[in-house]
Scaffold this motif. Structure first.
Motif, mmCIF file in Angstrom:
data_model
loop_
_atom_site.group_PDB
_atom_site.id
_atom_site.type_symbol
_atom_site.label_atom_id
_atom_site.label_comp_id
_atom_site.label_asym_id
_atom_site.label_seq_id
_atom_site.Cartn_x
_atom_site.Cartn_y
_atom_site.Cartn_z
ATOM 1 N N GLU A 265 56.165 -13.262 33.811
ATOM 2 C CA GLU A 265 56.689 -11.922 33.517
ATOM 3 C C GLU A 265 55.896 -10.861 34.280
ATOM 4 O O GLU A 265 56.465 -9.954 34.893
ATOM 5 C CB GLU A 265 56.606 -11.665 32.004
ATOM 6 C CG GLU A 265 57.238 -10.349 31.589
ATOM 7 C CD GLU A 265 56.775 -9.879 30.206
ATOM 8 O OE1 GLU A 265 56.366 -10.715 29.386
ATOM 9 O OE2 GLU A 265 56.811 -8.647 29.985
ATOM 10 N N ASP B 207 56.882 -10.994 37.952
ATOM 11 C CA ASP B 207 58.191 -10.380 38.207
ATOM 12 C C ASP B 207 58.052 -8.865 38.288
ATOM 13 O O ASP B 207 58.644 -8.208 39.164
ATOM 14 C CB ASP B 207 59.178 -10.742 37.078
ATOM 15 C CG ASP B 207 59.661 -12.185 37.179
ATOM 16 O OD1 ASP B 207 59.401 -12.821 38.231
ATOM 17 O OD2 ASP B 207 60.272 -12.676 36.212
ATOM 18 N N PHE C 139 53.146 -13.639 43.407
ATOM 19 C CA PHE C 139 54.541 -13.481 42.969
ATOM 20 C C PHE C 139 55.545 -13.989 43.996
ATOM 21 O O PHE C 139 56.737 -14.023 43.720
ATOM 22 C CB PHE C 139 54.842 -12.033 42.545
ATOM 23 C CG PHE C 139 54.306 -10.944 43.447
ATOM 24 C CD1 PHE C 139 54.842 -10.737 44.704
ATOM 25 C CD2 PHE C 139 53.270 -10.125 43.017
ATOM 26 C CE1 PHE C 139 54.364 -9.732 45.518
ATOM 27 C CE2 PHE C 139 52.782 -9.107 43.834
ATOM 28 C CZ PHE C 139 53.328 -8.901 45.088
#
Lengths: 403, 403
Positions: free
Chosen positions: B298, B301, B221
Motif C-alpha cells: 500500500e 502504491d 515500487f
C-alpha cells in the motif's frame, strides 16, 4: 576464490572495550528466577495496560499524522509543559519547558550529564552505595568515583565536606556530586529538608555542582513530599533527572532531565540521534495527563502493602542477625548481615535455587559491602514475597552464612 | 546571602562543543512549511494508526506484564527472529538473531557503527552526496569524510578504487565505506547486482569494511528486489542497518543493525543505556508480523503515484533547465539546475514563502552541490505536490535563478 573472513581487530576504535565471547545481553525472560528481589521492577499487576492503550487510541486519533514526522528530539512541547507543571507542583522546581529534555530512559539521562561534565580521569562523587546503572556510566567514561558515607538521612554533609577538602588538597576538583536524596537506591534513606539544605551548602561552598537523581520521590507511600534539592538551589548549580519507569514501567523508556538555561544547547547536542519514541511518549502523556494522581496513589498503596509483607516475612523467617531498614517509599529494603559474612558470595547459588537479590558490591564504587544485600519488594506478589524470603532464609542457613 | 549563579563554563567536558544560544532544537510543528519537500517524511495518510493500536492491544493482553521488566537492550527475541526472517527472505542475508540489535532509530545505528570503528581523525568514505544524519554523526566524531562520485547506478567502483589507493599512498587506511545501495539518499540511484559485486570486490581487495545502509529497499515500487551487498559478502566484512521509519513511521524510533559475530559484544556495549521502547517495539512487531506485506504494498502504491505526480508537476511548471531523475523506489527526486546557479542560496526564502527543500550542500561532505536540491514526494498530498512545485517554479523565476 575463498578470501577468508575479514579480521576487524585492527579497526576497532579506542573508545571500545575489547570484545568478549558474549553474544547476548544476558536477558532471558524464560530464565528468570522464581522469586525476583533483584532488579527494581515495579508491580506487574498495576501496570496500566488498558489505560495506556485507551490513551494511545485518543492520541493517535488527535495527533496520529505527526507520527510520520521526526519527533522533536527534546520531546514534544505539551509533554515538556506537563513535566514542568508536575515539577512545580510536586518538587518545588521552577523551570521553562526548554530546560526539560525527555530522554529514552534514565540511562540516557545519566549518560548525558556524565558526558557533559566529565573527562576521562575526572573525579565524581556518589553515596558510598549507589545505583549500579550510574556506576556503569561513570566507569564506561573512565571516571574516578569516590563514595561518601551515609546515615539514616542519606549522604553525610560533614563527610562530603571532608571528602571534597581532601580531593582539593591533592589538586582534584570533583566535577559533580551525584545523589539520590529521596529513597536512595539501594539504602532507602530519605533526606530531610535540613539535610538537603546542608548537602547543597557544602556543594555550593566548594563550587561543585549537584546531580540530583529523583527517581523514587513519586513512590513516597508514607509522609509528605519533601521538596527537591533543586528547589532550594539559588545558585542554579543543580542538574536534575526524573523518570516514568517507576510509575508507569521501564518498558516505556521515558525519563527526563532539567538543566540550567546555559547548558541547554549542550545537553541537546549530547542527546542527538537518540530521541524517545513519540509513540510511547504520546501514550504516556495522554495517560498521565488524566490519571497520574490516582494511578500513583494506587501504585503506592501496593508498594506499602508489599513492604509490610516483606518486613513481616523477614521477621517471621529470617535470623534476627539480619537487620534492615523500613523505608517510607521506593521499592527496596537494604539488609545487612554481620560484618565478615559474604552474602555476595551466595548470590549466584541463591539465584540458581530461585531467589534473586543484588549484593552490596554491585552498588559500591570500590566493590565493598560483601555483607549487604538489596531486596526489591516491587515485583513479586505477596505470596511470592513470603515464600521467597522463607527460601532465602533457608539458603543462608544451608550455605552456612548464619550458623 | 546571594551566592550568585554558578558558572559551569570550566566544568564542561572536552567532548562537548561550545554552548550556543539555542534553547530549542528548531522543531516547531506550528512553524512547518505549507509544502514540505524537505525532510524525508512518509505519507501521513498511510500511517497505520488503527492497525498499530489494535496490534498493541493484543500485545499488551498477551505480554503486558513484561512491560515492568527492563527490556532486553538488544530488542526482544521474537522481534529479532522476525527481522532475521525478513532479511533472509527479502535481502538474501543469513544471520542469527544474536547478530541483530534493535536500536532506537537509525541515528543510533549510525552512531554505533561509527563509534565502533572510527577514532577522531580517521577517514570514512561515503557517496559524494549522502544522508545528512550520517554526516552529522561522522562530524560529531571528528572523522575525515571523503566522498566518491556516482553515476546512475550509484557509487563508482573505479573511483572508489582510486580514492582508496590515493589515501593509502598517503598512509591512510579508511575505516569503512558507507553506502546506500538501494535508492540512495539523496540521489535515488539504485545499484545493480553487478555494481554491488564490484563495490564489494574493491572494498575486499583493499581490506576496507563496508557499512551498508539499506533504509530504502523496502520502498521499491517498481521492479524486483535486488539482494543486499551483505548477501554477497563471503568475507563477512559488511556491517548492515535497516529501519522501520520508512514503512511504519519515524515517530516509532525503531531501526536495526546486523553485525558479524565477533563484533556483537562491542555493539551491545555501544548501545548500552539506550534501548528501544518496548511499548513501541511490541506494537511494531505484532503489527508487521500480520500485516507487513500488504502494508508495504500500500505504501509503495502511494509513493509510485506521488512520484508520478511530482514528475508531472515538474514537467508542467518547471523550467526544462531543471533536470531530475525518475527513481523506481524511495521518496526523493534529486534535481539539478545549471552549473553556477545556487539553489542553496534560495532555500531560506523558499521556506519562508511556503516551500521547503534540502539543497545539495546539506548532503556533501565538503559542502558542494549548490545547484542541486532534493525533493521528497512522500509527505505532501497530490494537490500539495502540484501546488508546491508550481510555487517553487515561481520562486525560482522571481529570485532570478532561471531567467
Amino acid at each position: 576464490m575463498d578470501k577468508g573472513t575479514f579480521d576487524f581487530s585492527s579497526f576497532i576504535a579506542e573508545r571500545v572495550p575489547p570484545a568478549t565471547a558474549a553474544t547476548t545481553t544476558g536477558w532471558d525472560p524464560r530464565g528468570r528466577p522464581k522469586y525476583d528481589f533483584g532488579t527494581g521492577f515495579p508491580d506487574p499487576d498495576s501496570f496500566p495496560a488498558e489505560g495506556l492503550h485507551e490513551a494511545l487510541g485518543q492520541a493517535l486519533k488527535e495527533r496520529g499524522r505527526e507520527m510520520v514526522l521526526y519527533p522533536d528530539p527534546k520531546g514534544f512541547l505539551e509533554f515538556r509543559e506537563f513535566i514542568v507543571d508536575k515539577l512545580h507542583r510536586e518538587r518545588g522546581i521552577v523551570v521553562e519547558p526548554d530546560q526539560v529534555l525527555v530522554t529514552g530512559g534514565s540511562g540516557v539521562a545519566l549518560a548525558i550529564f556524565t558526558q557533559l561534565l566529565s573527562n576521562p580521569g575526572d573525579t565524581l562523587i556518589t553515596e558510598e552505595f549507589t545505583y549500579p546503572g550510574t556506576l556503569s556510566v561513570m566507569r564506561n567514561l573512565k571516571a574516578n568515583i569516590v563514595g561518601v558515607s551515609t546515615d539514616e538521612e542519606g549522604m553525610r554533609p560533614d563527610v562530603l565536606d571532608e571528602t571534597i577538602r581532601n580531593l582539593k588538597s591533592k589538586g582534584i576538583h570533583p566535577k559533580f556530586v551525584y545523589t539520590i536524596p529521596s529513597f536512595q537506591n539501594p539504602t532507602g534513606t530519605d533526606m530531610s529538608v535540613q539535610r538537603r539544605h546542608d548537602i547543597l551548602t557544602v556543594a555550593q561552598n566548594h563550587g561543585v555542582p549537584i546531580f540530583e537523581d529523583d527517581a523514587y520521590e513519586d513512590l513516597r507511600f508514607e509522609g509528605d513530599r519533601t521538596p527537591s534539592i533543586h528547589s532550594y538551589d539559588d545558585t542554579k548549580m543543580t542538574l536534575y533527572c526524573g523518570t516514568f519507569s517507576k510509575i508507569i514501567a521501564p518498558g516505556m523508556r521515558i525519563a527526563y532531565l532539567v538543566v540550567p538555561p546555559e547548558l541547554i544547547s549542550q545537553t541537546n547536542f549530547l542527546n542527538w540521534g537518540r530521541p524517545t519514541s513519540h509513540f510511547a511518549a504520546l501514550a504516556t502523556y495522554y495517560y498521565l495527563r488524566d490519571h497520574m494522581d490516582e494511578h500513583v496513589a494506587e501504585v503506592n498503596d501496593i508498594l506499602l502493602a508489599k513492604r509490610d509483607t516483606m518486613i513481616g516475612a523477614l521477621g517471621e523467617f529470617m535470623d534476627p542477625k539480619v537487620v534492615y531498614n523500613r523505608p517510607s517509599g521506593g521499592m527496596y529494603l537494604w539488609a545487612q548481615l554481620p560484618e565478615g559474612i559474604s552474602v555476595a558470595s551466595v548470590a549466584g547459588k541463591a539465584r540458581e535455587r530461585g531467589v534473586a537479590y543484588l549484593p552490596g558490591p554491585n552498588f559500591s564504587p570500590t566493590g565493598e559491602g560483601e555483607n549487604y544485600l538489596r531486596l526489591c519488594f516491587g515485583y513479586a506478589d505477596h505470596e511470592g514475597i513470603r515464600d521467597g524470603i522463607a527460601l532465602l532464609s533457608q539458603i543462608f542457613t544451608e550455605e552456612g552464612l548464619l550458623a
